[in-house]
Write an enzyme that holds these catalytic residues in place. Sequence first.
Site, PDB file in Angstrom:
ATOM      1  CG  MET A   1      -1.912   1.177   1.215  1.00 20.07           C
ATOM      2  SD  MET A   1      -2.614   1.505   2.844  1.00 20.07           S
ATOM      3  CE  MET A   1      -1.263   2.388   3.620  1.00 20.07           C
ATOM      4  CB  CYS A   2       1.705   3.753  -1.946  1.00 18.92           C
ATOM      5  SG  CYS A   2       2.821   2.437  -2.435  1.00 18.92           S
ATOM      6  N   GLY A   3       0.769   5.852  -0.007  1.00 18.19           N
ATOM      7  CA  GLY A   3       0.128   7.134  -0.146  1.00 18.19           C
ATOM      8  C   GLY A   3       0.745   7.788  -1.357  1.00 18.19           C
TER       9      GLY A   3
ATOM     10  CG  ASN B   1      -2.688   2.994  -2.602  1.00 18.17           C
ATOM     11  OD1 ASN B   1      -2.287   2.019  -1.968  1.00 18.17           O
ATOM     12  ND2 ASN B   1      -3.731   3.722  -2.214  1.00 18.17           N
TER      13      ASN B   1
END
Length: 543
Positions: free
Chosen positions: A1-3, A62
């Site tokens: 996951m990412c921002g 993401n």
Amino acid sequence: MCGISCCYKCKANTNKRLLNRGPDHQSSLKLGDDVTLTACVLHIQGNCKQPLSENLKHLIYNGQLFHYPQVYKSDTEYIMDQVIQSGILSTARQTIGHGPSAVVIYNEEKDCLWFWRDYFGRRSLLICRQETGYLFSSVGDSCKEWIEVPACGVFCLKGQNLECYPFSGHEETCVKFGENLFDSTVISDETIQPPVLPLNTCTDTSEFLDWESTTLKFLELLSESVRVRDMCCKSPLSFTKDSLSDYSTRHCYCTSDDKCNVHEVTNWDVSNARVAVLFSGGIDCTVLALLLHRSVPEEEPIDLLNVSFGNYDSTPDRISAVASLEDLQKLAPKRTWNLIKVNVSVEELRCARERHITDLLYPHNTVLDDSIGCALWFAARGAGLCKDRPMISSARLLFSGIGADELLGGYSRHRGAWQNGGGLEGVLQQLQLDIGRISERNLGRDNRVIGDHMRDCVAPYLDESFVSFVNSLPIQYKVDFTLPRGQGEKVILRKVAQNLGLNSSSALPKKAIQFGSKIAKLEGRKEKGGDVCSRLSRKDQIT
């Protein structure tokens, strides 16, 4: 996951809340004077740094791709390779039905920006028009006019002109998205087929129902959905003394003089679990917990995160969680099950709402968004009591039961559609409506709230293969509203739970999180879920 965030044709402006979503790597890429890409990465599948650049294509991603060749170090590298080999639109077509995603790709050669969300909208992506261009971000704030990018197709932005390649049947949503946001919007004739089969709308009650083989297939597909998601997560979160201190500062409350104080906990236990379940004790999450037990090595703990407001141990969700835990312990006695009781006072709720949750929910702002968003934020924080000792979950990956009610007729409105003269046709219409709007009503909001705690969340019931199978089933496998509550909803899931030995949860009626956790009554206000929530306005916040 990412921002992730992108400033396209405007001044760089990155939301600091992105840092909470990606503790493992943060980086920005500035291209010329008016394009900046930023990624804050939480490593789930491999250790890939972002933004990723090759041949004047620049990617921020993401999401999670659950099936890709293992010669690649990560799903992000695989997607980048497909972009170079096959082109951006072709890559979108290939990957958009294989897991949650929000994607932004800048084609520097053609000076255009591609972006999209997966079909169910399981990852957040917001857009905000600026004077000269656009901001994109996983999270926004209530100080700008953000809107959610709809999960209705693949978009290409050049300057202030948009071209959309819609999912079949979603053309109208693409048109509405373009109104007042772009100078022009062109809807391409090249549509993208949805990655799931359409809903079976047959209501022929004389059709033979093969319960044995159908429940076996249902269990097989759901088990595989849980397994592939568990296999993606390689390690738990690592807590240092400083990071534990940061968690303790999030245990804040407000005294009667409205001054915010820190409730210090200095002797946290860390759970040492890789994975956790958002756990109300209901049938959806308890089935997931037992299937997760079959995938996770026996020596590893599994965390069960249960949130309660007010009279903590007497809330419906706490009572059902304790009962369902007993079932799990009987069926898997060698497993360490950490039931982490997240107890939230009204003072702490108000403080966290003002400091964190209001901005994370935005642009969602109803009473229902407030109740669900606050409950999820505290549950995902994973800090509470386990066997009367303070414990923090180290789970990097959370499992959610979202999707089961939408697919299998679990909400009271499904029974209401049948009772109010609509019959099975009315139930099918409501099911179609619910699964069609899950991206705009639920999943982007939930992703923003949960990701604030450096954790990712997966939804096994929304696996595309599983959804296709459930959609193909006659309605009689899903509901029988001649039976009482707790029996007539999600019929096939109840049969699977009974076959697995989950006696407590298999007969529990649906209890929405805002009622099961008692957050809806904590502040003593009589409101409708669809009303705009005054508590999410700055005028109603603690100063």
